[in-house]
Enzyme design. Sequence first.
Site: not given
Ligand SMILES: Cc1cc2nc3c(=O)[nH]c(=O)nc-3n(C[C@H](O)[C@H](O)[C@H](O)COP(=O)(O)OP(=O)(O)OC[C@H]3O[C@@H](n4cnc5c(N)ncnc54)[C@H](O)[C@@H]3O)c2cc1C
Length: 344
Positions: A167, A241, A339
């Site tokens: 992670r 999570s 997380e």
């Molecule tokens: C219901 C639910 C279930 C989930 N299940 C999992 C799971 O099973 N496994 C898991 O690993 N995660 C899980 N997650 C967490 C999440 O889905 C992941 O971390 C996902 O990759 C976040 O994507 P996002 O576009 O929403 O990122 P954001 O939340 O918008 O950003 C997260 C971070 O990444 C950075 N970031 C975003 N885009 C970029 C970019 N293009 N360049 C540089 N930095 C960037 C942001 O600045 C921030 O620091 C879950 C979340 C939810 C709500």
Amino acid sequence: MVVDIKENVSLKSYSTMRLGGQARWLAEAYEENDIPNLVEWAKHQNVPFMVIGSGSNIVWRDEGFNGLIIVNKILGKQILSEDEAGATVHIASGEIWDDAVGWTVEKGLSGIEFLSLIPGTAGAAPVQNIGAYGAELSNILTEVGVYDDETNAFGSIIASQCGFDYRTSRFKQADKGRFIITNITLKLSKKSPGPPFYDSLKNYLNEHKISEFNSKVIRNAVINIRSSKLPDPAEIANNGSFFTNPFVEQSQFDSLKQKYPEIKGWPAKDGKIKLAAGWLVEQAGFKGVHDDETGISTWPTQALVLVNEHAKTTADLLSFKQKIVDKVREMFGITLEQEPELLP
Ligand SMILES: Cc1cc2nc3c(=O)[nH]c(=O)nc-3n(C[C@H](O)[C@H](O)[C@H](O)COP(=O)(O)OP(=O)(O)OC[C@H]3O[C@@H](n4cnc5c(N)ncnc54)[C@H](O)[C@@H]3O)c2cc1C
């Protein structure tokens, strides 16, 4: 510059937890070239900037962000090369991750079907090296395309230089904020996935008498398991999570096992043992809890998921989180790590 920059935007809509203050400025980037323009604009104003995807791993502070939020909407998916063994695919960072997974599965490719239905964008996937059901993005990612804020240039970083771990990655640690991820390249296989499968997936496949596997079958199974266990962030405010699984030394695990014989641990890197954070939270008495004081609850089928039922502020969420952290520490001597990122 043609990109529309809005002022004083509530960040609640940019986190699936739907809490937090305001962004001083916010703009959506639809093309790679919007990125250097927006970065330059922020530098010119002398304010910080931050790139986000869907906000599914972000908790915004109540104070908000006195800078420019760049919402990544850069789209595009293509097969770069293909042979009888597999294909190399290129996915633009603003693509919705699960759409990209569905697209690769439709093409008969295997490698990311275990990561189906993880919310968010493809560009955020390397940031925390998304993982589920025993698979991790780093297993199949070959390269990350970036815009480097230090050199003001586009470039690429090969997987071995991304600092991937459980992670996490260099994008979340040492180089946080330096690289804007513009695309990812994955090497996928045409071979069907096979056992051994992660316990809950194995049980699902057995229960449904599924014995022939391909990426579509696994994707459907993962979608069904996840939909039955996790709240949909489009309908119920949550960040998935809320804590990462902790790792402990074997000696600590042995003494915990004496006190709690039903505790489960999985061998991990460097001789450590990985514990299930969800089990610790449940044992601490937080399964299906509705906390009226803060408006936060834990999801009935997965105590690791905190749900914003009627919280007004991020302070409410953090106060409920602290109750869990304190109780788990008191019972098990383990400090749970959050997380989703608390930003800025
Ligand atoms: C219901 C639910 C279930 C989930 N299940 C999992 C799971 O099973 N496994 C898991 O690993 N995660 C899980 N997650 C967490 C999440 O889905 C992941 O971390 C996902 O990759 C976040 O994507 P996002 O576009 O929403 O990122 P954001 O939340 O918008 O950003 C997260 C971070 O990444 C950075 N970031 C975003 N885009 C970029 C970019 N293009 N360049 C540089 N930095 C960037 C942001 O600045 C921030 O620091 C879950 C979340 C939810 C709500």
